[in-house]
Design a protein around this motif. Structure first.
Motif, mmCIF file in Angstrom:
data_model
loop_
_atom_site.group_PDB
_atom_site.id
_atom_site.type_symbol
_atom_site.label_atom_id
_atom_site.label_comp_id
_atom_site.label_asym_id
_atom_site.label_seq_id
_atom_site.Cartn_x
_atom_site.Cartn_y
_atom_site.Cartn_z
ATOM 1 N N ILE A 174 -0.228 17.424 44.937
ATOM 2 C CA ILE A 174 -0.277 18.269 43.734
ATOM 3 C C ILE A 174 0.647 19.467 43.900
ATOM 4 O O ILE A 174 1.372 19.841 42.975
ATOM 5 C CB ILE A 174 -1.728 18.708 43.438
ATOM 6 C CG1 ILE A 174 -2.534 17.501 42.969
ATOM 7 C CG2 ILE A 174 -1.761 19.837 42.407
ATOM 8 C CD1 ILE A 174 -4.024 17.752 42.848
ATOM 9 N N GLN A 233 4.172 18.270 43.437
ATOM 10 C CA GLN A 233 4.386 17.959 42.017
ATOM 11 C C GLN A 233 4.562 19.251 41.216
ATOM 12 O O GLN A 233 5.457 19.349 40.372
ATOM 13 C CB GLN A 233 3.212 17.157 41.468
ATOM 14 C CG GLN A 233 3.336 16.859 39.986
ATOM 15 C CD GLN A 233 2.142 16.080 39.454
ATOM 16 O OE1 GLN A 233 1.527 15.298 40.167
ATOM 17 N NE2 GLN A 233 1.819 16.307 38.202
ATOM 18 N N ASN A 234 3.728 20.246 41.478
ATOM 19 C CA ASN A 234 3.842 21.526 40.767
ATOM 20 C C ASN A 234 5.184 22.194 41.040
ATOM 21 O O ASN A 234 5.800 22.753 40.127
ATOM 22 C CB ASN A 234 2.698 22.467 41.148
ATOM 23 C CG ASN A 234 1.389 22.078 40.504
ATOM 24 O OD1 ASN A 234 1.347 21.254 39.601
ATOM 25 N ND2 ASN A 234 0.307 22.671 40.971
ATOM 26 N N ARG A 239 -1.938 24.576 29.998
ATOM 27 C CA ARG A 239 -1.745 23.336 30.762
ATOM 28 C C ARG A 239 -1.064 23.607 32.104
ATOM 29 O O ARG A 239 -1.440 23.038 33.124
ATOM 30 C CB ARG A 239 -0.950 22.323 29.954
ATOM 31 C CG ARG A 239 -1.775 21.743 28.808
ATOM 32 C CD ARG A 239 -1.065 20.666 28.067
ATOM 33 N NE ARG A 239 -0.893 19.503 28.926
ATOM 34 C CZ ARG A 239 -0.034 18.542 28.691
ATOM 35 N NH1 ARG A 239 0.739 18.577 27.630
ATOM 36 N NH2 ARG A 239 0.077 17.522 29.516
ATOM 37 N N GLU A 265 -3.721 25.542 34.353
ATOM 38 C CA GLU A 265 -4.823 24.696 34.821
ATOM 39 C C GLU A 265 -4.374 23.674 35.859
ATOM 40 O O GLU A 265 -5.191 23.180 36.625
ATOM 41 C CB GLU A 265 -5.497 23.986 33.640
ATOM 42 C CG GLU A 265 -6.358 24.911 32.825
ATOM 43 C CD GLU A 265 -7.130 24.218 31.719
ATOM 44 O OE1 GLU A 265 -8.216 24.715 31.399
ATOM 45 O OE2 GLU A 265 -6.645 23.198 31.179
ATOM 46 N N SER A 266 -3.087 23.382 35.910
ATOM 47 C CA SER A 266 -2.596 22.452 36.926
ATOM 48 C C SER A 266 -2.268 23.165 38.235
ATOM 49 O O SER A 266 -1.863 22.526 39.200
ATOM 50 C CB SER A 266 -1.376 21.698 36.413
ATOM 51 O OG SER A 266 -0.268 22.556 36.309
#
Length: 139
Positions: A27, A30-31, A104, A107-108
């Motif tokens: 994650i 990815q971020n 969005r 929150e990710s």
């Protein structure tokens, strides 16, 4: 000798933690990729006038933070006066705006940061780092 049942039990207890760490790392990567792509996509439009005193001059990826840099031309006002008069008000407005428009991303696990620098001196006047906790919608 350690029994196979004890080894299996130990692996069963450790597996969720190992998978959680692996997922968190995926994650995070990815971020970072999302932040980099967003910065590259938006940077072509810069510099961009925001209002009579403010220009958006840079958008940079900083790990999992998307950093917007604004330049303030406050005319004859000193940097200290701009900080004293604007930091609290700007902080409230920036936080409300980012929380309303970037849910969005936040929150990710991505942070949105707004940095303001003086057009006259180049000095950083204030910076606001907004994440999902600051917006109050953390799960």
């Amino acid at each position: 000798m350690i029994s196979p049942i004890r080894i299996l039990l130990a692996l069963t207890l450790l597996a969720p933690a190992l998978f959680a760490d692996e997922l968190a790392e995926k994650i995070r990567i990815q971020n970072q990729n999302v932040v980099k792509a967003a910065a590259e996509s938006l940077a072509g439009e810069l510099p961009k006038r925001v209002d009579a005193h403010t220009r958006l001059i840079a958008i940079d990826p900083k790990g999992e933070t998307l950093l917007y840099t604004f330049e303030i031309d406050a005319g004859p006002k000193s940097d200290e006066a701009v900080i004293a008069e604007g930091k609290e008000r700007m902080g409230r407005n920036v936080t409300a705006g980012i929380c309303a428009t970037s849910r969005r991303f936040l929150e990710s696990g991505i942070t949105i940061a707004y940095r303001y620098v003086s057009a006259a001196t180049g000095r950083e006047l204030f910076r606001f780092d907004i994440d999902e906790k600051r917006c109050g919608y953390r799960k």
